[in-house]
Design a protein around this motif. Structure first.
Motif, PDB file in Angstrom:
ATOM      1  N   MET A  28       0.846  -1.200   0.000  1.00 60.09           N
ATOM      2  CA  MET A  28       0.000   0.000   0.000  1.00 60.09           C
ATOM      3  C   MET A  28       0.879   1.247   0.000  1.00 60.09           C
ATOM      4  SD  MET A  28      -2.914   1.089   2.761  1.00 60.09           S
ATOM      5  CE  MET A  28      -3.780   2.642   2.605  1.00 60.09           C
ATOM      6  N   THR A  29       0.597   2.171  -0.893  1.00 62.00           N
ATOM      7  CA  THR A  29       1.398   3.383  -1.014  1.00 62.00           C
ATOM      8  C   THR A  29       1.242   4.264   0.218  1.00 62.00           C
ATOM      9  OG1 THR A  29       1.177   3.349  -3.411  1.00 62.00           O
ATOM     10  CG2 THR A  29       1.823   5.434  -2.413  1.00 62.00           C
ATOM     11  N   LYS A  30       2.360   4.816   0.683  1.00 63.22           N
ATOM     12  CA  LYS A  30       2.368   5.709   1.837  1.00 63.22           C
ATOM     13  C   LYS A  30       2.476   7.157   1.353  1.00 63.22           C
ATOM     14  CE  LYS A  30       2.680   2.159   4.700  1.00 63.22           C
ATOM     15  NZ  LYS A  30       1.605   1.789   5.649  1.00 63.22           N
ATOM     16  N   ASN A  31       1.691   8.019   1.969  1.00 62.17           N
ATOM     17  CA  ASN A  31       1.694   9.433   1.602  1.00 62.17           C
ATOM     18  C   ASN A  31       2.718  10.203   2.432  1.00 62.17           C
ATOM     19  OD1 ASN A  31      -0.323   9.362  -0.399  1.00 62.17           O
ATOM     20  ND2 ASN A  31      -1.926   9.367   1.166  1.00 62.17           N
ATOM     21  N   ILE A  32       3.504  11.017   1.749  1.00 66.42           N
ATOM     22  CA  ILE A  32       4.628  11.713   2.365  1.00 66.42           C
ATOM     23  C   ILE A  32       4.446  13.220   2.217  1.00 66.42           C
ATOM     24  CG2 ILE A  32       7.137  12.088   2.232  1.00 66.42           C
ATOM     25  CD1 ILE A  32       6.279   9.299   3.246  1.00 66.42           C
ATOM     26  N   ALA A  33       4.823  13.956   3.257  1.00 65.41           N
ATOM     27  CA  ALA A  33       4.918  15.412   3.183  1.00 65.41           C
ATOM     28  C   ALA A  33       6.370  15.814   3.464  1.00 65.41           C
ATOM     29  CB  ALA A  33       3.995  16.076   4.198  1.00 65.41           C
ATOM     30  N   ILE A  34       6.810  16.874   2.831  1.00 61.79           N
ATOM     31  CA  ILE A  34       8.142  17.426   3.083  1.00 61.79           C
ATOM     32  C   ILE A  34       7.985  18.892   3.442  1.00 61.79           C
ATOM     33  CG2 ILE A  34      10.449  17.919   2.167  1.00 61.79           C
ATOM     34  CD1 ILE A  34       9.994  15.618   0.162  1.00 61.79           C
ATOM     35  N   ILE A  35       8.412  19.256   4.636  1.00 59.57           N
ATOM     36  CA  ILE A  35       8.427  20.659   5.065  1.00 59.57           C
ATOM     37  C   ILE A  35       9.862  21.168   4.925  1.00 59.57           C
ATOM     38  CG2 ILE A  35       8.030  22.254   6.975  1.00 59.57           C
ATOM     39  CD1 ILE A  35       6.016  20.283   8.115  1.00 59.57           C
ATOM     40  N   GLY A  36      10.022  22.257   4.204  1.00 60.28           N
ATOM     41  CA  GLY A  36      11.369  22.743   3.906  1.00 60.28           C
ATOM     42  C   GLY A  36      11.850  22.201   2.575  1.00 60.28           C
ATOM     43  N   ALA A  37      10.931  22.125   1.619  1.00 53.66           N
ATOM     44  CA  ALA A  37      11.230  21.474   0.337  1.00 53.66           C
ATOM     45  C   ALA A  37      12.081  22.323  -0.594  1.00 53.66           C
ATOM     46  CB  ALA A  37       9.918  21.088  -0.367  1.00 53.66           C
ATOM     47  N   SER A  38      12.314  23.578  -0.258  1.00 51.20           N
ATOM     48  CA  SER A  38      13.071  24.441  -1.162  1.00 51.20           C
ATOM     49  C   SER A  38      14.566  24.475  -0.859  1.00 51.20           C
ATOM     50  CB  SER A  38      12.519  25.878  -1.111  1.00 51.20           C
ATOM     51  OG  SER A  38      12.663  26.431   0.188  1.00 51.20           O
ATOM     52  N   GLY A  39      15.013  23.694   0.142  1.00 54.73           N
ATOM     53  CA  GLY A  39      16.437  23.594   0.448  1.00 54.73           C
ATOM     54  C   GLY A  39      17.078  22.417  -0.265  1.00 54.73           C
ATOM     55  N   TYR A  40      18.385  22.306  -0.132  1.00 56.86           N
ATOM     56  CA  TYR A  40      19.099  21.222  -0.812  1.00 56.86           C
ATOM     57  C   TYR A  40      18.654  19.850  -0.324  1.00 56.86           C
ATOM     58  CZ  TYR A  40      22.395  24.685  -2.690  1.00 56.86           C
ATOM     59  OH  TYR A  40      22.962  25.739  -3.345  1.00 56.86           O
ATOM     60  N   THR A  41      18.469  19.685   0.988  1.00 55.65           N
ATOM     61  CA  THR A  41      18.049  18.368   1.479  1.00 55.65           C
ATOM     62  C   THR A  41      16.620  18.053   1.058  1.00 55.65           C
ATOM     63  OG1 THR A  41      17.451  19.341   3.629  1.00 55.65           O
ATOM     64  CG2 THR A  41      19.647  18.353   3.424  1.00 55.65           C
ATOM     65  N   GLY A  42      15.770  19.089   0.961  1.00 56.90           N
ATOM     66  CA  GLY A  42      14.414  18.866   0.464  1.00 56.90           C
ATOM     67  C   GLY A  42      14.419  18.398  -0.974  1.00 56.90           C
ATOM     68  N   ALA A  43      15.235  19.041  -1.806  1.00 56.54           N
ATOM     69  CA  ALA A  43      15.341  18.629  -3.213  1.00 56.54           C
ATOM     70  C   ALA A  43      15.902  17.220  -3.335  1.00 56.54           C
ATOM     71  CB  ALA A  43      16.217  19.613  -3.976  1.00 56.54           C
ATOM     72  N   GLU A  44      16.867  16.878  -2.469  1.00 57.51           N
ATOM     73  CA  GLU A  44      17.447  15.536  -2.504  1.00 57.51           C
ATOM     74  C   GLU A  44      16.416  14.491  -2.100  1.00 57.51           C
ATOM     75  OE1 GLU A  44      21.255  13.261  -2.963  1.00 57.51           O
ATOM     76  OE2 GLU A  44      20.194  14.955  -3.860  1.00 57.51           O
ATOM     77  N   LEU A  45      15.579  14.805  -1.125  1.00 55.09           N
ATOM     78  CA  LEU A  45      14.495  13.896  -0.746  1.00 55.09           C
ATOM     79  C   LEU A  45      13.556  13.639  -1.920  1.00 55.09           C
ATOM     80  CD1 LEU A  45      13.562  15.190   2.823  1.00 55.09           C
ATOM     81  CD2 LEU A  45      14.241  12.844   2.265  1.00 55.09           C
ATOM     82  N   ILE A  46      13.193  14.697  -2.622  1.00 57.43           N
ATOM     83  CA  ILE A  46      12.298  14.546  -3.771  1.00 57.43           C
ATOM     84  C   ILE A  46      12.947  13.671  -4.839  1.00 57.43           C
ATOM     85  CG2 ILE A  46      11.168  15.773  -5.663  1.00 57.43           C
ATOM     86  CD1 ILE A  46      10.885  18.159  -3.666  1.00 57.43           C
ATOM     87  N   ARG A  47      14.243  13.906  -5.107  1.00 60.67           N
ATOM     88  CA  ARG A  47      14.954  13.102  -6.113  1.00 60.67           C
ATOM     89  C   ARG A  47      14.917  11.620  -5.758  1.00 60.67           C
ATOM     90  NH1 ARG A  47      20.205  11.007  -7.205  1.00 60.67           N
ATOM     91  NH2 ARG A  47      20.965  11.543  -5.112  1.00 60.67           N
TER      92      ARG A  47
END
Length: 342
Positions: free
Chosen positions: A1-20
């Motif tokens: 079952m797919t898990k839904n994720i939120a990222i707070i602070g998505a405009s920083g380098y670690t946020g972008a790396e999480l998205i990648r």
């Protein structure tokens, strides 16, 4: 079952790396992205390299409906992270990438970061996020505190050696080179190209670097006595990567054997053949850490060198590794991508 994720602070380098990383994860779906300073923008405006992905528009964290979110990554600066996390719903699983919950003693947090702890009650339930050494606790945790990238690198070198009692504890020297992305995405004069390129410099010299708080906490607990290491980080003119060199007293063969034994079954920790040393190029963009051991010309001395990517294994990759455990998913899911070379 797919898990839904939120990222707070998505405009920083670690946020972008999480998205990648999450973009190719088979079991995770990015349901919300927050970046208060860039709310209303598309991620393609903030990070054009993510243009090919279908991602939610950036919002403020207060706008997110967390009722359908299984886990939230918080990639905010220290102090801000405590304030935000203390307002999030109590059911929500959280992986914090800041320094705000790494130090178990709130007094130590104030000592190293200069602020009173804003969420001491939450600190009591936070688990330190060095996955390979706390995975059982992480799997059951609601809040996991990601380590510092420098602190992770040093611990991958030293923890097995302290546990195996194969090195002297009173003369440990750790010298570390870190890429400029480790300083975050905020504009800083010393990080301008003209100031940084063709140059390198030491910082946090003489025991002032904040990651020493993690070294003191973890090594002393492990040894059952106070352990204080000498540690000097250097800012290197490269975008990403950490190279740590430890100078140790002990038998080099025993040191290599202790590391090889400790990491024999670890998917992301690679101990090189005796006498070989790693490069940051060999782990770039990956969740791997390479460790090499060399005998010094002085008998009874050894040099241990470790390389990892500060944004991946040192931060966002570690965070995803921990999230997998917290969501009862295979630990390495989404993280076996090969390093990018050259």
């Amino acid at each position: 079952m797919t898990k839904n994720i939120a990222i707070i602070g998505a405009s920083g380098y670690t946020g972008a790396e999480l998205i990648r990383l999450i973009a190719t994860h088979p079991d995770l779906e990015i349901a919300a992205l927050a970046a208060n300073s860039k709310a209303g923008q598309e991620m393609a405006q903030v990070f054009p390299h993510l243009r090919h992905l279908e991602l939610p528009r950036l919002v403020t964290w207060e706008e997110i409906d967390f009722s359908g979110i299984d886990l939230c990554f918080c990639a905010l600066p220290h102090k801000t992270s405590q304030e935000v996390i203390s307002q999030l719903p109590g059911h929500l699983k959280i992986v914090d990438l800041s320094a705000d919950f790494r130090l178990r003693d709130p007094a130590e947090y104030k000592r190293w970061y200069g602020n009173d702890h804003a969420a001491p009650e939450l600190q009591k339930e936070a688990v330190y996020g060095l996955t390979e050494f706390y995975r059982r606790e992480i799997a059951k945790a609601r809040i996991v505190a990601g380590t510092g990238c420098n602190a992770a690198t040093g611990q991958y070198v030293l923890r097995p050696l302290i546990s195996a009692s194969v090195i002297g504890l009173d003369d440990i020297i750790l010298d570390l080179q870190c890429g400029v992305s480790g300083a975050g995405r905020s504009l800083k004069e010393n990080l301008l190209h003209a100031e940084l390129s063709e140059s390198t410099n030491a910082y946090g010299v003489g025991g002032t670097h904040r990651h020493l708080g993690e070294f003191d906490q973890e090594f002393s607990q492990l040894a059952g006595r106070e352990v204080r290491i000498q540690f000097t980080p250097h800012l290197a003119p490269m975008n990403r990567g950490i190279l740590a060199t430890a100078y140790l007293s002990g038998d080099p063969a025993a040191i290599h054997d202790a590391l090889a034994t400790a990491y024999a079954d670890e998917p992301f920790l690679e101990v090189l053949p005796m006498g070989e040393t790693p490069s940051t190029h060999h782990v770039r963009g990956s969740n791997f850490c390479h460790i090499g051991v060399v005998a010094d010309r002085i008998p009874g001395r050894a040099i241990v060198v470790a390389a990892l990517d500060n944004l991946t294994k040192g931060s966002s990759g570690q965070a995803l590794q921990n999230a997998n455990l917290m969501l009862d998913l295979p630990e390495s899911t989404g993280l076996m991508l090969a390093p990018c070379f050259p």
